[in-house]
Structure formats: C-alpha cells, structure tokens
Design an enzyme around this catalytic site. Structure first.
Site, PDB file in Angstrom:
ATOM      1  CB  ALA A  78      70.163   6.009  59.402  1.00  0.00           C
ATOM      2  CB  ALA A  80      65.431   1.544  60.070  1.00  0.00           C
ATOM      3  CB  SER A  81      62.612  -2.117  61.484  1.00  0.00           C
ATOM      4  OG  SER A  81      63.266  -2.521  60.296  1.00  0.00           O
ATOM      5  CB  ALA A  83      70.508  -2.388  61.562  1.00  0.00           C
ATOM      6  CD  GLN A  84      71.987   2.426  66.959  1.00  0.00           C
ATOM      7  OE1 GLN A  84      70.836   2.533  67.413  1.00  0.00           O
ATOM      8  NE2 GLN A  84      73.033   2.858  67.639  1.00  0.00           N
ATOM      9  CB  VAL A  85      73.742   3.531  59.841  1.00  0.00           C
ATOM     10  CG1 VAL A  85      75.013   3.793  59.036  1.00  0.00           C
ATOM     11  CG2 VAL A  85      72.941   2.404  59.219  1.00  0.00           C
ATOM     12  CE  LYS A  99      71.368  -2.362  57.979  1.00  0.00           C
ATOM     13  NZ  LYS A  99      70.730  -2.617  56.669  1.00  0.00           N
ATOM     14  CG  ASP A 234      63.193  -2.108  52.354  1.00  0.00           C
ATOM     15  OD1 ASP A 234      62.023  -1.656  52.370  1.00  0.00           O
ATOM     16  OD2 ASP A 234      63.943  -2.068  53.347  1.00  0.00           O
TER      17      ASP A 234
END
Length: 283
Positions: A78, A80-81, A83-85, A99, A234
């Site tokens: 994943a 997103a805005s 961070a990434q995982v 993360k 969120d």
C-alpha cells in the site's frame, strides 16, 4: 476526467492527495466514476524505491535489515499520501506490516498547506459571504491532523488506546504494535490479511454477511463517539479491512479525534431528534 484529476493531484503533491482522498468518499460532491479513480489515492500511489525503504529502516533502527527481518518484501502492499507499507517476516516467524514515512514529507506537506491557507484567506477577502464556510479554519485543522501523522509513535499510541477500548469486543480488532521496532519514521505492526470494506463482490465471494458487517461498523463507530469520546478520524474504505472471521480491522490510526462529554451529549441529542424526525429541534 477522473484519470486526469487523479494524475494532477498526485503530481501536485501530498497535500493535494489528502484533498483527493477526502473527495474519493464523497460521490454526492463529485461523479461516482471520478470517485472510483480517486480511490487509488487511498492506497495505490506510485511508491518510492525499495533501496530508499531499506535505507530508512536501517537508519531508523540502527541495525542491518537482515538482522531485523528474515524476509522483507521490496514491493509495497500500500502507498498513500504520507507513507507506504511493506510486509516482512520477523526472525520469530511472525508476519508484520512495516509502515515508512516518505522522504521530505514534512516539508512538502507544509508547503501545500501554506498554499491552501493563502488561497482560503484570499477567497474570504474577495468574497466575504464565503466566510461562513470557515475555509481557512478547515485548512488549519486539516494541516494540524495531517502533520501529526508524521510522527508514527503518535499513531502507535493511538492504536494502543483504541485497542484497549475494544479489548472485550469480539467484532473489532486493532493490530498489535511492535514497540521495539517502532519510532517516528517507522511503524511495525501485525500484518492483517483481509478484504477492503467497500469490496462488496469480494466480501460476498468469501461468504461474509454484508448486513452484519454494516451493523458492526455502525455500532463500533457509535461506541467510539458516544462511549469513549475517542474515534478513528480517517475511516475511508482503504483503512478498514474485514478479516476471514468477519472481524473489522482498522489499519491506520494516524488521524484520531477526541470529544468532550459536552460534545457527546450534543451529538446524542442531535441523533435522537433525527431518529424521531423532530427536525425543528435539529435546527
């Protein structure tokens, strides 16, 4: 239109991605097809390289990556805005999600929000009637909660508190935090295998009860708001997974909200009037 808007928001920066994430949950404001494109902003943006990811891990943990994990998946699951995982397997055999904050993210977000604030103030000067929407105040709040996301120890603490609040609830499970490997720029937590809450076809195929999931989701949110005064702020579909047992799992506690007793009483009263269709009282 949706594809062009998606590309444009990604190119402009992380602040615009945040804005796009909010729009992706509002088919009442933008077309449904546009929402489908914008959903990619929730967890499917172009990632930074695995070389950078490994370097972040080694710098933040002050250890070689092979000393921490027996296996590290270089391809993120994943992105997103902010961070990434990645997934990884610890030396003890446990599968975890790692993360990582994006490089220079604080500077980039701050620049975007400074511009948003300037635009909102200009609009309020040019069109005084727009002040009732409190655009500049909304930008301030969005900036504050987004910049708080840049300290992953705050997210870990929030996840622990949320977990404690629901420790006796069999239908809601917060992933375990590995504190010994967690710091401001890296969060290591239990890996959850599940289906996004909005992937109705996949949920049906896995024989999940959609009605029950909906009921659990509503109950859990009401417990957060009215019982605890501490809620997940969120809750877009990319942040809620359904595990094989039908349990709801929140996977991102970066933005949380708190409500005072007075706030909770007001919301409870408002909800009561709405359910009783007493719209004069609502007004």
């Amino acid at each position: 239109v949706g594809k062009k808007l998606l590309t444009c928001l990604i190119d402009l920066g992380p602040g615009y991605v945040k804005f796009g994430q909010a729009l992706s949950t509002r088919p009442d404001l933008v077309d449904k097809k546009i929402c489908e494109y914008l959903k990619k902003l929730q967890d499917d943006i172009e990632p930074f390289s695995s070389t950078i990811a490994k370097k972040i891990i080694e710098v933040e943990s002050q250890n070689l990556i092979e000393n921490i994990f027996s296996t590290f998946n270089e391809k993120p699951i994943a992105n997103a805005s902010v961070a990434q995982v990645h997934t990884a397997i610890l030396k003890n055999g446990e599968t975890v999600a790692v993360k990582l904050l994006k490089p220079n993210i604080k500077k980039r977000l701050f620049a975007d929000f400074t511009f948003f604030y300037w635009v909102s103030k200009c609009l309020e000067i040019v069109a005084p009637s727009i002040r009732r929407l409190k655009l500049s105040k909304n930008v301030e709040v969005l900036a504050e909660v987004s910049l708080n996301e840049l300290d992953l120890t705050l997210e870990a603490s929030a996840a622990e508190e949320l977990s404690e609040n629901f420790k006796d609830n069999p239908n809601y499970k917060v992933p375990k935090i590995y504190w010994e490997l967690t710091n401001k720029k890296m969060l290591v937590l239990e890996y959850i295998k599940g289906i996004r809450i909005d992937d109705i076809n996949a949920l049906k195929k896995a024989n999940h009860n959609i009605k029950k999931i909906t009921e659990i989701g509503i109950e859990v949110f009401f417990l957060q708001v009215f019982r605890d005064g501490f809620f997940h702020g969120d809750m877009h579909p990319g942040n809620i997974l359904i595990n094989p047992k039908g349990i709801l799992v929140p996977i991102d506690s970066g933005i949380m909200g708190r409500l005072s007793n007075k706030d909770r009483q007001f919301l409870a009263l408002l909800l009561t009037y709405l359910l009783n269709k007493n719209y004069k009282k609502v007004v």
